[in-house]
Design an enzyme around this catalytic site. Sequence first.
Site, mmCIF file in Angstrom:
data_model
loop_
_atom_site.group_PDB
_atom_site.id
_atom_site.type_symbol
_atom_site.label_atom_id
_atom_site.label_comp_id
_atom_site.label_asym_id
_atom_site.label_seq_id
_atom_site.Cartn_x
_atom_site.Cartn_y
_atom_site.Cartn_z
ATOM 1 N N ARG A 38 -24.298 18.258 -27.577
ATOM 2 C CA ARG A 38 -24.568 18.778 -28.932
ATOM 3 C C ARG A 38 -24.012 17.867 -30.019
ATOM 4 N NH1 ARG A 38 -26.207 24.473 -28.902
ATOM 5 N NH2 ARG A 38 -27.714 24.316 -27.218
ATOM 6 N N ARG A 42 -24.989 21.396 -35.741
ATOM 7 C CA ARG A 42 -24.690 22.002 -37.040
ATOM 8 C C ARG A 42 -23.312 21.658 -37.606
ATOM 9 N NH1 ARG A 42 -26.029 28.070 -36.203
ATOM 10 N NH2 ARG A 42 -25.547 27.462 -34.076
ATOM 11 N N ARG A 51 -32.232 20.704 -41.006
ATOM 12 C CA ARG A 51 -32.608 21.935 -40.314
ATOM 13 C C ARG A 51 -32.980 23.068 -41.278
ATOM 14 N NH1 ARG A 51 -33.993 24.475 -38.009
ATOM 15 N NH2 ARG A 51 -32.575 25.936 -37.033
ATOM 16 N N ASP A 87 -34.864 20.817 -27.171
ATOM 17 C CA ASP A 87 -34.224 22.012 -26.611
ATOM 18 C C ASP A 87 -34.756 22.257 -25.208
ATOM 19 O OD1 ASP A 87 -32.309 24.228 -27.628
ATOM 20 O OD2 ASP A 87 -33.774 25.240 -26.374
ATOM 21 N N TYR A 165 -33.386 32.638 -18.983
ATOM 22 C CA TYR A 165 -33.863 32.859 -20.357
ATOM 23 C C TYR A 165 -35.221 33.568 -20.372
ATOM 24 C CZ TYR A 165 -30.313 30.176 -22.877
ATOM 25 O OH TYR A 165 -29.136 29.741 -23.428
HETATM 26 O O1 1CP Z 1 -27.202 16.716 -29.392
HETATM 27 C C1 1CP Z 1 -27.668 17.320 -28.427
HETATM 28 O O2 1CP Z 1 -26.972 17.830 -27.531
HETATM 29 C C2 1CP Z 1 -29.178 17.337 -28.266
HETATM 30 C C3 1CP Z 1 -29.866 18.513 -28.499
HETATM 31 C C4 1CP Z 1 -29.818 19.778 -27.678
HETATM 32 C C5 1CP Z 1 -29.624 20.001 -26.304
HETATM 33 C C6 1CP Z 1 -29.244 18.992 -25.235
HETATM 34 C C7 1CP Z 1 -30.104 21.030 -28.262
HETATM 35 C C8 1CP Z 1 -30.372 21.267 -29.699
HETATM 36 N N1 1CP Z 1 -30.177 21.961 -27.256
HETATM 37 C C9 1CP Z 1 -29.866 21.372 -26.061
HETATM 38 C C10 1CP Z 1 -29.872 22.006 -24.742
HETATM 39 C C11 1CP Z 1 -29.735 23.470 -24.641
HETATM 40 N N2 1CP Z 1 -30.379 24.453 -25.368
HETATM 41 C C12 1CP Z 1 -28.979 24.109 -23.647
HETATM 42 C C13 1CP Z 1 -28.233 23.401 -22.573
HETATM 43 C C14 1CP Z 1 -26.900 22.954 -23.063
HETATM 44 C C15 1CP Z 1 -25.917 24.064 -23.268
HETATM 45 O O3 1CP Z 1 -25.516 24.683 -22.267
HETATM 46 O O4 1CP Z 1 -25.567 24.303 -24.432
HETATM 47 C C16 1CP Z 1 -29.122 25.503 -23.815
HETATM 48 C C17 1CP Z 1 -28.482 26.589 -22.996
HETATM 49 C C18 1CP Z 1 -30.008 25.711 -24.908
HETATM 50 C C19 1CP Z 1 -30.488 26.995 -25.430
HETATM 51 C C20 1CP Z 1 -30.084 27.151 -26.834
HETATM 52 N N3 1CP Z 1 -30.661 26.479 -27.852
HETATM 53 C C21 1CP Z 1 -29.016 27.917 -27.350
HETATM 54 C C22 1CP Z 1 -28.063 28.801 -26.540
HETATM 55 C C23 1CP Z 1 -28.374 30.220 -26.727
HETATM 56 C C24 1CP Z 1 -27.574 31.155 -25.845
HETATM 57 O O5 1CP Z 1 -26.711 31.864 -26.382
HETATM 58 O O6 1CP Z 1 -27.819 31.224 -24.630
HETATM 59 C C25 1CP Z 1 -28.991 27.723 -28.732
HETATM 60 C C26 1CP Z 1 -28.080 28.345 -29.741
HETATM 61 C C27 1CP Z 1 -30.034 26.785 -29.033
HETATM 62 C C28 1CP Z 1 -30.373 26.226 -30.370
HETATM 63 C C29 1CP Z 1 -30.037 24.820 -30.547
HETATM 64 N N4 1CP Z 1 -30.514 23.795 -29.750
HETATM 65 C C30 1CP Z 1 -30.043 22.595 -30.223
HETATM 66 C C31 1CP Z 1 -29.214 22.878 -31.367
HETATM 67 C C32 1CP Z 1 -28.517 21.832 -32.189
HETATM 68 C C33 1CP Z 1 -29.218 24.266 -31.551
HETATM 69 C C34 1CP Z 1 -28.490 25.032 -32.654
HETATM 70 C C35 1CP Z 1 -29.393 25.833 -33.517
HETATM 71 C C36 1CP Z 1 -29.852 25.271 -34.822
HETATM 72 O O7 1CP Z 1 -29.740 24.120 -35.182
HETATM 73 O O8 1CP Z 1 -30.386 26.107 -35.574
#
Ligand code: 1CP
Length: 368
Positions: A38, A42, A51, A87, A165
């Site tokens: 990540r 944010r 965003r 994502d 999911y």
């Molecule tokens: O910089 C990076 O890491 C690249 C971008 C990236 C990656 C590798 C994002 C952007 N998402 C992911 C993978 C991802 N997405 C995972 C695997 C990694 C982990 O375990 O965190 C998972 C589980 C998700 C699903 C997801 N997407 C969640 C989790 C929800 C939950 O509670 O189960 C969330 C909050 C997101 C949104 C998201 N994806 C990425 C970002 C930066 C965000 C934040 C939201 C936003 O910007 O509004």
Amino acid sequence: MSKNDVILPKDFPELKNDTFLRAARGEEPEHVPVWCMRQAGRYLPEFREIRAKKDFFDTCRSPEDCCELTLQPLRRFPFDASIIFSDILVIPQAMGMDVQMLTGKGPTFTDPLKEPEDLQRLKANVDVNKELDYVFKAITLTRHKIEGKVPLIGFTGAPWTLMSYMIEGGGSTTHSKAKRWLYRHPESSHMLLKMLTDVIVEYLLGQVAAGAQALQVFESHAGILGPVEFKEFSLPYLRDIARRVKDRLKEKGQDVPMIVFAKDAHYALEELSASHYEVVGLDWTMDPRSARERTGGKVSLQGNMDPCALYAPKELISDIVKKMLEGFGTRGYIANLGHGLYPDMDPENVAAFVDAVHRHSKLAVKQA
Ligand code: 1CP
């Protein structure tokens, strides 16, 4: 870039910093490479600015936005690798499911899978080149724009994490709906996991063809499974993915390091280190020395500072990093956090983390 420019996956700029790739292959570069899960996120004001203008998945579908968000952290910190902004939930979308990112709630499926009959709603043969072409375009564009500074990592969610999911319909603490399937509908569970595996293999190969120089598979929900369930519903698919991707790349004379990050699967470290992945990613609950002993030099390791240690004062971050490096050693090691950065983290402390990894590891390599 004008919209009419054609960006092709060839003639990429020469790679200038290969410390990450060398460490992934078990070598000892001049310093330990470091990146953060990540790292595009944010906690960066410039990320929030982009965003705020667009829906999350519309951002994912814009190669220009994905490229910009991937490059943002590299402008601030001397990271040794980048990960494409995207994502894991783009795969369920490609299979025909509707997923929205709701503010304050996270990913939300309009119509999650409830019973095995619902599998019929999923697209059987997903053409990744059509459905996920926007990710491939983002990777190719970013490979050009990154100017060979550091390697670009592609990624996917692992089958079990995606399945959970698709059934839960979003984040969950118990994952009880998804686990109910494992106990009540094991055959349909395997059918779904197999379907996901087939899409993931093509998706990862497409990412490499587009320019990804390494691949990470996120099994973020491994910890919700016990060792027995993990061995039945996660591990075989993780292995199948690596084996099939590697075999297909070999046919083309290609070889790309693969990382498996199965969060909280400490019970399966031995199995994960014998799963065709070059690198095993660790969450912060694992002790570096015992992880080294249990993986017996078979794989490189990645991780695993507690992300919350970034709330500590900078001097303490430096001490924590030093101890982590002593535990892992400087060969076959990629420094990272044990999970992703949180939105309220201070970018200055991320800088202190990266600096501490470089500073302490350079000294350690010299003294060895
Ligand atoms: O910089 C990076 O890491 C690249 C971008 C990236 C990656 C590798 C994002 C952007 N998402 C992911 C993978 C991802 N997405 C995972 C695997 C990694 C982990 O375990 O965190 C998972 C589980 C998700 C699903 C997801 N997407 C969640 C989790 C929800 C939950 O509670 O189960 C969330 C909050 C997101 C949104 C998201 N994806 C990425 C970002 C930066 C965000 C934040 C939201 C936003 O910007 O509004």
